[in-house]
Design a protein around this motif. Structure first.
Motif, PDB file in Angstrom:
ATOM      1  N   ASN A 123      -4.078   4.038 -12.904  1.00 26.72           N
ATOM      2  CA  ASN A 123      -5.175   4.236 -11.941  1.00 26.72           C
ATOM      3  C   ASN A 123      -5.550   5.638 -11.607  1.00 26.72           C
ATOM      4  N   ILE A 125      -5.567   7.672  -8.697  1.00 26.17           N
ATOM      5  CA  ILE A 125      -5.274   7.392  -7.331  1.00 26.17           C
ATOM      6  C   ILE A 125      -5.459   8.752  -6.738  1.00 26.17           C
ATOM      7  N   TYR A 129      -1.765   8.201   0.892  1.00 28.46           N
ATOM      8  CA  TYR A 129      -1.963   6.881   1.107  1.00 28.46           C
ATOM      9  C   TYR A 129      -0.636   6.433   1.637  1.00 28.46           C
ATOM     10  N   THR A 264      -5.817   3.347   5.016  1.00 29.52           N
ATOM     11  CA  THR A 264      -6.172   2.261   4.518  1.00 29.52           C
ATOM     12  C   THR A 264      -5.689   1.926   3.136  1.00 29.52           C
ATOM     13  N   LYS A 265      -5.426   2.788   2.458  1.00 29.83           N
ATOM     14  CA  LYS A 265      -5.051   2.851   0.977  1.00 29.83           C
ATOM     15  C   LYS A 265      -3.652   2.581   0.924  1.00 29.83           C
ATOM     16  N   VAL A 267      -0.400   1.819  -1.626  1.00 25.06           N
ATOM     17  CA  VAL A 267       0.305   1.541  -3.311  1.00 25.06           C
ATOM     18  C   VAL A 267       1.462   1.281  -3.170  1.00 25.06           C
ATOM     19  N   LEU A 288      -8.029  -3.247   3.703  1.00 23.59           N
ATOM     20  CA  LEU A 288      -6.886  -2.389   2.878  1.00 23.59           C
ATOM     21  C   LEU A 288      -7.703  -2.335   1.413  1.00 23.59           C
ATOM     22  N   GLU A 289      -7.163  -1.061   0.814  1.00 24.35           N
ATOM     23  CA  GLU A 289      -7.332  -1.066  -0.601  1.00 24.35           C
ATOM     24  C   GLU A 289      -5.907  -0.779  -1.286  1.00 24.35           C
ATOM     25  N   CYS A 290      -5.695  -1.988  -1.800  1.00 27.91           N
ATOM     26  CA  CYS A 290      -4.117  -2.289  -2.013  1.00 27.91           C
ATOM     27  C   CYS A 290      -4.091  -2.100  -3.754  1.00 27.91           C
ATOM     28  N   ILE A 291      -3.378  -1.215  -4.158  1.00 20.31           N
ATOM     29  CA  ILE A 291      -2.891  -0.798  -5.405  1.00 20.31           C
ATOM     30  C   ILE A 291      -1.834  -1.056  -6.036  1.00 20.31           C
TER      31      ILE A 291
END
Length: 345
Positions: A123, A125, A129, A264-265, A267, A288-291
């Motif tokens: 990703n 990124i 984060y 809000t990111k 990882v 949330l942006e969850c990776i």
């Protein structure tokens, strides 16, 4: 820049070749699980001996799958902390010796930085984060501003979440490794069958900390006390309720860190990042942006070590050949992680 990364901190003998910190050319992992299952946990002596037996063929396979020779490799990297000391020494010594023999740079990498970097391999990124690092040895919530720039916000005050999974599985004779087995069993159970306790640490320095010792004790020794009316005490229900409580504990502290930092990111990294309920629970929070890393990169692997090493090499860092292995790192303190905790020497 092509980096050969070696990982041997526990019971996986792994080697990978990664180009420019992102492109995985090969990623070989030889698992020792069959040799440890009979003991329901990792036996350090067996792990060390298997690493010594497998390290050369695993590295050769990584080169073969990438269709490269050692002449094509620009640097060698290996994990040097934390982990089982005997296991670490096998990979570290092999890596240093190989780098010296072919005249290439060597980089020692902290295993935990590798897990935090795993999602970056597939990703794009951007920093900063909130990092959620959950494994058999650690449970860490941190603000991440760079490859090795982590501000630790919270950690476990006792057991790690992965350790709790393994101990519960061992007590109920479910098998090893416990995390995967409980995850699968939980899908057949009802998380509402038990009301296991969630630790209350809401103030001061423990605002982002987690604890799993009490939960583990309740699941192992006091399950009858927390059984809800109308439900049966089945292994599947125990697994489902335990997993639900463990994941809620992590997510509640993570959301607190998100709210306080405004980031809000999120990882995730580490073996427990493969847990299906944890992934689903975080996905429920649309704000949330969850990776997450792919499942194959959640466990120990050489690609994450090579990826981190690329960034160190890019900025001119090198590790001396007298770099040592360290089984443990000093207790994580809140605030900026120092070189003793995340450094390479």
């Amino acid at each position: 820049m092509k980096v050969l990364g070696i990982e041997s901190s526990c019971d996986e003998t792994a080697a990978a070749i990664v180009e420019d910190g992102h492109t995985i050319l090969s990623n070989v992992v030889a698992t020792q699980i069959p040799f440890h299952q009979i003991y329901k946990g990792v036996v350090p002596e067996i792990a060390s001996r298997k690493h010594a037996e497998w390290i050369l063929p695993v590295v050769r396979q990584a080169l073969s799958e990438a269709n490269l020779t050692l002449d094509d490799i620009d640097a060698i990297a290996a994990t040097n902390r934390p982990g089982l000391i005997g296991a670490l020494l096998v990979g570290l010594t092999f890596g240093k010796t190989l780098a010296w023999s072919i005249g290439k740079p060597f980089i020692a990498v902290n295993h935990m930085l590798g897990h935090m970097y795993a999602a970056h391999l597939v990703n794009d990124i951007q920093y900063p984060y909130i990092g959620l690092l959950v494994s058999g040895g650690h449970s860490i919530i941190a603000r991440v501003d760079g490859v090795d720039r982590l501000e630790v916000l919270g950690t476990t005050i006792d057991d790690s979440v992965g350790e709790a999974f393994d101990k519960v599985a061992k007590y109920y004779d479910l098998g090893y490794p416990g995390g995967v087995i409980i995850d699968n069993l939980a899908k057949k159970g009802d998380p509402k069958a038990f009301s296991f306790p969630v630790p209350k640490m809401d103030k001061g320095d423990h605002r982002y900390d987690v604890s799993f010792s009490g939960l583990k004790t309740a699941v192992i020794h006091q399950a009858d006390m927390f059984l809800n009316e109308g439900y049966e005490k089945t292994t599947e229900n125990i697994a489902a309720a335990f997993q639900e409580t463990a994941c809620k504990t992590l997510v509640s502290r993570l959301l607190r860190a998100v709210e306080d930092t405004g980031l809000t990111k999120v990882v995730a990294g580490g073996g427990v990042a493969a847990n299906s309920r944890l992934r689903a629970m975080l996905a429920e929070h649309k704000e949330l942006e969850c990776i997450f890393p792919p499942l194959k990169l959640c466990g120990d692997n050489g690609a994450m070590i090579a990826g981190v090493a690329y960034h160190f090499l890019k900025r001119g860092d090198r590790s001396p050949l007298n770099t040592t292995a360290c089984a443990r790192i000093p207790q994580f303190k809140r605030g900026l992680a120092n070189l003793e905790a995340f450094g390479r020497r």
